[in-house]
Motif scaffolding. Structure first.
Motif, PDB file in Angstrom:
ATOM      1  N   THR A 231       0.840  -1.211   0.000  1.00  0.00           N
ATOM      2  CA  THR A 231       0.000   0.000   0.000  1.00  0.00           C
ATOM      3  C   THR A 231       0.868   1.251   0.000  1.00  0.00           C
ATOM      4  N   TRP A 232       1.921   1.234   0.802  1.00  0.00           N
ATOM      5  CA  TRP A 232       2.861   2.365   0.814  1.00  0.00           C
ATOM      6  C   TRP A 232       3.476   2.556  -0.561  1.00  0.00           C
ATOM      7  N   ARG A 233       3.865   1.463  -1.201  1.00  0.00           N
ATOM      8  CA  ARG A 233       4.483   1.538  -2.530  1.00  0.00           C
ATOM      9  C   ARG A 233       3.515   2.157  -3.546  1.00  0.00           C
ATOM     10  N   LYS A 234       2.238   1.800  -3.415  1.00  0.00           N
ATOM     11  CA  LYS A 234       1.216   2.358  -4.314  1.00  0.00           C
ATOM     12  C   LYS A 234       1.118   3.871  -4.127  1.00  0.00           C
ATOM     13  N   MET A 235       1.157   4.329  -2.889  1.00  0.00           N
ATOM     14  CA  MET A 235       1.113   5.761  -2.606  1.00  0.00           C
ATOM     15  C   MET A 235       2.391   6.447  -3.080  1.00  0.00           C
ATOM     16  N   TRP A 236       3.515   5.818  -2.806  1.00  0.00           N
ATOM     17  CA  TRP A 236       4.836   6.381  -3.093  1.00  0.00           C
ATOM     18  C   TRP A 236       5.044   6.633  -4.584  1.00  0.00           C
ATOM     19  N   LEU A 237       4.654   5.657  -5.406  1.00  0.00           N
ATOM     20  CA  LEU A 237       4.977   5.712  -6.829  1.00  0.00           C
ATOM     21  C   LEU A 237       3.823   6.214  -7.696  1.00  0.00           C
ATOM     22  N   SER A 238       2.866   6.903  -7.096  1.00  0.00           N
ATOM     23  CA  SER A 238       1.714   7.384  -7.867  1.00  0.00           C
ATOM     24  C   SER A 238       1.451   8.859  -7.591  1.00  0.00           C
ATOM     25  N   GLU A 239       0.558   9.424  -8.365  1.00  0.00           N
ATOM     26  CA  GLU A 239       0.173  10.828  -8.198  1.00  0.00           C
ATOM     27  C   GLU A 239      -1.338  10.946  -8.282  1.00  0.00           C
ATOM     28  N   GLY A 240      -1.844  12.132  -7.922  1.00  0.00           N
ATOM     29  CA  GLY A 240      -3.269  12.422  -8.095  1.00  0.00           C
ATOM     30  C   GLY A 240      -4.182  11.511  -7.297  1.00  0.00           C
ATOM     31  N   GLU A 241      -5.240  11.030  -7.947  1.00  0.00           N
ATOM     32  CA  GLU A 241      -6.266  10.232  -7.268  1.00  0.00           C
ATOM     33  C   GLU A 241      -5.709   8.908  -6.740  1.00  0.00           C
ATOM     34  N   GLU A 242      -4.825   8.294  -7.509  1.00  0.00           N
ATOM     35  CA  GLU A 242      -4.245   7.013  -7.072  1.00  0.00           C
ATOM     36  C   GLU A 242      -3.399   7.214  -5.816  1.00  0.00           C
ATOM     37  N   HIS A 243      -2.661   8.323  -5.760  1.00  0.00           N
ATOM     38  CA  HIS A 243      -1.850   8.655  -4.592  1.00  0.00           C
ATOM     39  C   HIS A 243      -2.748   8.852  -3.361  1.00  0.00           C
ATOM     40  N   GLU A 244      -3.842   9.594  -3.540  1.00  0.00           N
ATOM     41  CA  GLU A 244      -4.777   9.846  -2.442  1.00  0.00           C
ATOM     42  C   GLU A 244      -5.434   8.555  -1.954  1.00  0.00           C
ATOM     43  N   ALA A 245      -5.772   7.689  -2.907  1.00  0.00           N
ATOM     44  CA  ALA A 245      -6.388   6.399  -2.552  1.00  0.00           C
ATOM     45  C   ALA A 245      -5.405   5.539  -1.756  1.00  0.00           C
ATOM     46  N   GLY A 246      -4.139   5.548  -2.173  1.00  0.00           N
ATOM     47  CA  GLY A 246      -3.107   4.799  -1.457  1.00  0.00           C
ATOM     48  C   GLY A 246      -2.904   5.328  -0.050  1.00  0.00           C
ATOM     49  N   LYS A 247      -2.912   6.653   0.068  1.00  0.00           N
ATOM     50  CA  LYS A 247      -2.757   7.303   1.381  1.00  0.00           C
ATOM     51  C   LYS A 247      -3.906   6.914   2.314  1.00  0.00           C
ATOM     52  N   LYS A 248      -5.137   6.991   1.818  1.00  0.00           N
ATOM     53  CA  LYS A 248      -6.310   6.647   2.641  1.00  0.00           C
ATOM     54  C   LYS A 248      -6.258   5.186   3.078  1.00  0.00           C
ATOM     55  N   GLU A 249      -5.838   4.322   2.154  1.00  0.00           N
ATOM     56  CA  GLU A 249      -5.757   2.897   2.481  1.00  0.00           C
ATOM     57  C   GLU A 249      -4.680   2.647   3.526  1.00  0.00           C
ATOM     58  N   LEU A 250      -3.535   3.318   3.397  1.00  0.00           N
ATOM     59  CA  LEU A 250      -2.442   3.147   4.361  1.00  0.00           C
ATOM     60  C   LEU A 250      -2.882   3.590   5.759  1.00  0.00           C
ATOM     61  N   ILE A 251      -3.542   4.737   5.830  1.00  0.00           N
ATOM     62  CA  ILE A 251      -4.031   5.235   7.128  1.00  0.00           C
ATOM     63  C   ILE A 251      -5.060   4.261   7.713  1.00  0.00           C
ATOM     64  N   SER A 252      -5.933   3.725   6.861  1.00  0.00           N
ATOM     65  CA  SER A 252      -6.970   2.797   7.342  1.00  0.00           C
ATOM     66  C   SER A 252      -6.357   1.510   7.897  1.00  0.00           C
ATOM     67  N   ILE A 253      -5.240   1.076   7.311  1.00  0.00           N
ATOM     68  CA  ILE A 253      -4.537  -0.118   7.802  1.00  0.00           C
ATOM     69  C   ILE A 253      -4.042   0.132   9.223  1.00  0.00           C
TER      70      ILE A 253
END
Length: 221
Positions: free
Chosen positions: A109-131
């Motif tokens: 999940t961190w990797r998804k946030m790290w290597l993305s931008e925009g909506e995908e980055h935000e989605a990764g961030k929300k998922e990481l926090i939820s974990i």
């Protein structure tokens, strides 16, 4: 005959830190060998031909791979000091479940946030926090995941603390705000010398991640 223990590892690896904490808890002396994952040693390729990953514990010439498995092995072999896994079968199963959850969810999940931008980055961030919120909920009002004592799940999660600064900086959030009880748990864990002396510096981890990101971007051009 004395045990010959060698650890193949990378200093910033949260998975390697698990093994180092477990060895420190048990008071096991070992030889540490730092790996370069861009130029893996022949020993690493020989000892972990399946995944070619660190950490690898080599005990009397025999390799054990995957950090959660290594920690369980350490607990079974050096069982006369500082038990790591719960003695109760149900609690042991629960601790294994949550460490498996951490292994399957946090880094990807961190990797998804790290290597993305925009909506995908935000989605990764929300998922990481939820974990982390779910892990905080699992802790409840206990001092440690193992109850009153530091145990397998605590040991499985605490190395990720060294990456919190990186998660926060890339995600623009604060763990203290999102998961205050989890951060209180971090402070309790850090009072243990086996933990505080093992964990890598969070700012150095961040600088290392920036270097990796630069290398990835350069290789894509």
């Amino acid at each position: 005959m004395a045990d010959e223990v060698v650890l193949l590892d990378v200093w910033a690896s949260m998975f390697g830190m698990r093994v180092r904490i477990a060895l420190a808890e048990k008071g096991v002396e070992y030889e540490y060998k730092e790996e370069n994952l861009r130029n893996k040693s022949d020993l690493l390729l020989q000892m972990n031909p399946c995944h070619k990953k660190i950490p690898v514990l080599i005990h009397n010439g025999k390799p054990i791979c995957e950090s959660a498995i290594i920690v369980q092995y350490i607990d079974e072999v050096w069982k006369d000091k500082a038990p790591i896994l719960p003695s109760d079968p149900y609690e042991r199963a629960q601790a294994r479940f949550w460490v498996d959850y951490i292994d399957k969810k946090v880094y990807d999940t961190w990797r998804k946030m790290w290597l993305s931008e925009g909506e995908e980055h935000e989605a990764g961030k929300k998922e990481l926090i939820s974990i982390f919120k779910l892990l905080e909920e699992t802790l409840g009002d206990k001092s440690f995941y193992g109850g009153d004592t530091f145990g397998f799940l605590d040991l499985g999660l605490i190395p990720f603390y060294t990456w919190f600064y990186t998660f926060e900086t890339f995600g623009n959030f604060k763990m203290e705000t999102e998961c205050p009880k989890l951060m209180d748990w971090v402070k309790r864990c850090m009072q243990k010398k086996t933990v505080s002396k093992t964990l890598a510096d969070e700012k150095k981890v961040y600088e290392d991640v920036l270097g990796m990101l630069k290398a990835i971007r350069e290789s894509n051009h």
